[in-house]
Design a protein around this motif. Structure first.
Motif, short mmCIF file in Angstrom:
data_model
loop_
_atom_site.label_atom_id
_atom_site.label_comp_id
_atom_site.label_asym_id
_atom_site.label_seq_id
_atom_site.Cartn_x
_atom_site.Cartn_y
_atom_site.Cartn_z
N PHE A 24 29.57 -72.31 -55.37
CA PHE A 24 28.70 -71.98 -56.30
C PHE A 24 29.25 -70.51 -56.61
N THR A 25 29.07 -70.13 -58.03
CA THR A 25 29.39 -68.87 -58.49
C THR A 25 28.39 -67.79 -58.41
N LEU A 26 28.83 -66.40 -57.97
CA LEU A 26 27.92 -65.53 -58.10
C LEU A 26 28.40 -64.69 -59.39
N ASP A 27 27.71 -64.86 -60.37
CA ASP A 27 28.17 -64.27 -61.70
C ASP A 27 27.50 -62.94 -61.74
N GLN A 28 27.85 -62.22 -62.80
CA GLN A 28 27.24 -60.70 -63.03
C GLN A 28 25.87 -60.93 -63.32
N ALA A 29 25.33 -61.91 -63.80
CA ALA A 29 23.94 -61.99 -64.26
C ALA A 29 23.18 -62.03 -63.10
N THR A 30 23.66 -62.82 -61.77
CA THR A 30 23.04 -63.02 -60.70
C THR A 30 23.01 -61.58 -59.96
N ILE A 31 24.23 -60.86 -59.91
CA ILE A 31 24.36 -59.74 -59.31
C ILE A 31 23.42 -58.74 -59.94
N ASP A 32 23.48 -58.76 -61.19
CA ASP A 32 22.23 -57.87 -61.95
C ASP A 32 20.94 -58.10 -61.50
N THR A 33 20.57 -59.42 -61.67
CA THR A 33 19.11 -59.75 -61.20
C THR A 33 18.82 -59.17 -59.75
N PRO A 48 30.46 -52.91 -64.88
CA PRO A 48 31.81 -53.44 -64.77
C PRO A 48 32.87 -52.41 -65.44
N ALA A 49 32.58 -51.61 -66.28
CA ALA A 49 33.55 -50.81 -66.87
C ALA A 49 33.97 -49.72 -65.97
N ARG A 50 33.09 -49.13 -65.45
CA ARG A 50 33.35 -48.21 -64.31
C ARG A 50 34.02 -49.17 -62.88
N ALA A 51 33.57 -50.21 -62.69
CA ALA A 51 34.28 -50.79 -61.56
C ALA A 51 35.58 -51.10 -61.80
N ALA A 52 35.92 -51.44 -63.12
CA ALA A 52 37.36 -51.57 -63.67
C ALA A 52 38.19 -50.35 -63.40
N ALA A 53 37.70 -49.12 -63.67
CA ALA A 53 38.56 -48.20 -63.54
C ALA A 53 38.56 -47.56 -62.17
N ASP A 54 37.32 -47.48 -61.50
CA ASP A 54 37.28 -46.81 -60.13
C ASP A 54 37.25 -47.63 -59.07
N SER A 55 36.85 -48.66 -59.10
CA SER A 55 36.67 -49.66 -57.89
C SER A 55 38.07 -49.95 -57.47
N PRO A 56 38.34 -50.17 -55.99
CA PRO A 56 39.46 -50.67 -55.34
C PRO A 56 39.75 -52.16 -55.75
N TYR A 57 38.88 -52.81 -56.13
CA TYR A 57 38.78 -54.27 -56.36
C TYR A 57 39.01 -54.50 -58.00
N GLY A 58 38.81 -53.39 -58.52
CA GLY A 58 39.13 -53.85 -60.13
C GLY A 58 37.97 -54.41 -60.90
N CYS A 59 36.84 -54.58 -60.27
CA CYS A 59 35.74 -55.21 -60.85
C CYS A 59 34.50 -54.81 -60.18
N THR A 60 33.45 -55.41 -60.72
CA THR A 60 32.14 -55.44 -59.75
C THR A 60 32.23 -56.25 -58.72
N ILE A 61 31.37 -56.15 -57.73
CA ILE A 61 31.31 -57.07 -56.39
C ILE A 61 29.86 -57.21 -56.23
N ALA A 62 29.77 -58.36 -55.68
CA ALA A 62 28.32 -58.64 -55.14
C ALA A 62 27.80 -57.69 -54.04
N HIS A 63 26.49 -57.55 -53.92
CA HIS A 63 26.01 -56.81 -52.95
C HIS A 63 26.27 -57.56 -51.54
N GLY A 64 26.45 -56.86 -50.59
CA GLY A 64 26.62 -57.54 -49.23
C GLY A 64 25.25 -58.49 -48.78
N LEU A 65 24.06 -58.04 -49.17
CA LEU A 65 22.84 -58.43 -48.94
C LEU A 65 22.47 -59.76 -49.77
N LEU A 66 23.18 -59.64 -50.96
CA LEU A 66 22.96 -61.00 -51.95
C LEU A 66 24.04 -62.10 -51.44
#
Length: 152
Positions: A24-33, A48-66
């Protein structure tokens, strides 16, 4: 889907092969909620813009607790519990977040019953080794020991 309709059926799973859910997909809307509900709005999850620029993953990531909270959804894909009078999340003995879950990733859970404790007549506590896997990744994103109490 595996049916656990009695303590004997639960015992039969002990040390057997892992049950694996579908993806199943963990999309950005779920992460934001999740961020809004928990108040954890760290940029690596919600910008997403800052994560693309500054994150080692190049994108946003789900919370560990999520990621951890999704074990219930995966478990219910793997097991049906007819006749179970009580299913209680007793907690976790160990949780490790071993890899990122990028926004939009498809994940699935695997569940191996590694131990079983008798609590009282008609009730057991299962010790489940749980892994969350991101589709296409060799390593699990999360590894945990989950304690579930079941009364029949």
């Amino acid at each position: 889907m595996h049916t656990l309709n009695s303590i004997d059926a639960v015992r039969a799973r002990l040390h057997g092969p892992a049950a694996v859910s579908g993806y199943f997909t963990l999309d950005q809307a779920t992460i934001d909620t999740f961020a809004n509900v928990t108040g954890d709005r760290q940029w690596i999850h919600v910008d997403p813009a800052r994560a693309a620029a500054d994150s080692p993953y190049g994108c946003t990531i789900a919370h560990g607790l999520l990621t951890l909270s999704m074990v219930t959804a995966a478990y219910t894909q793997c097991f049906s519990l007819p006749g179970c009078k009580l299913l209680l999340n007793y907690g976790f003995d160990k949780i490790r977040f071993t890899g990122p879950v990028p926004a939009g990733a498809r994940i699935r859970g695997s569940f191996h019953l590694a131990g079983l404790e008798d609590v009282r007549p008609g009730e057991v506590r299962g010790i489940w080794r749980v892994e969350t896997h991101v589709e296409g990744s060799e390593r699990p994103a999360m590894v945990a020991t989950w304690l579930l109490q079941m009364r029949y």
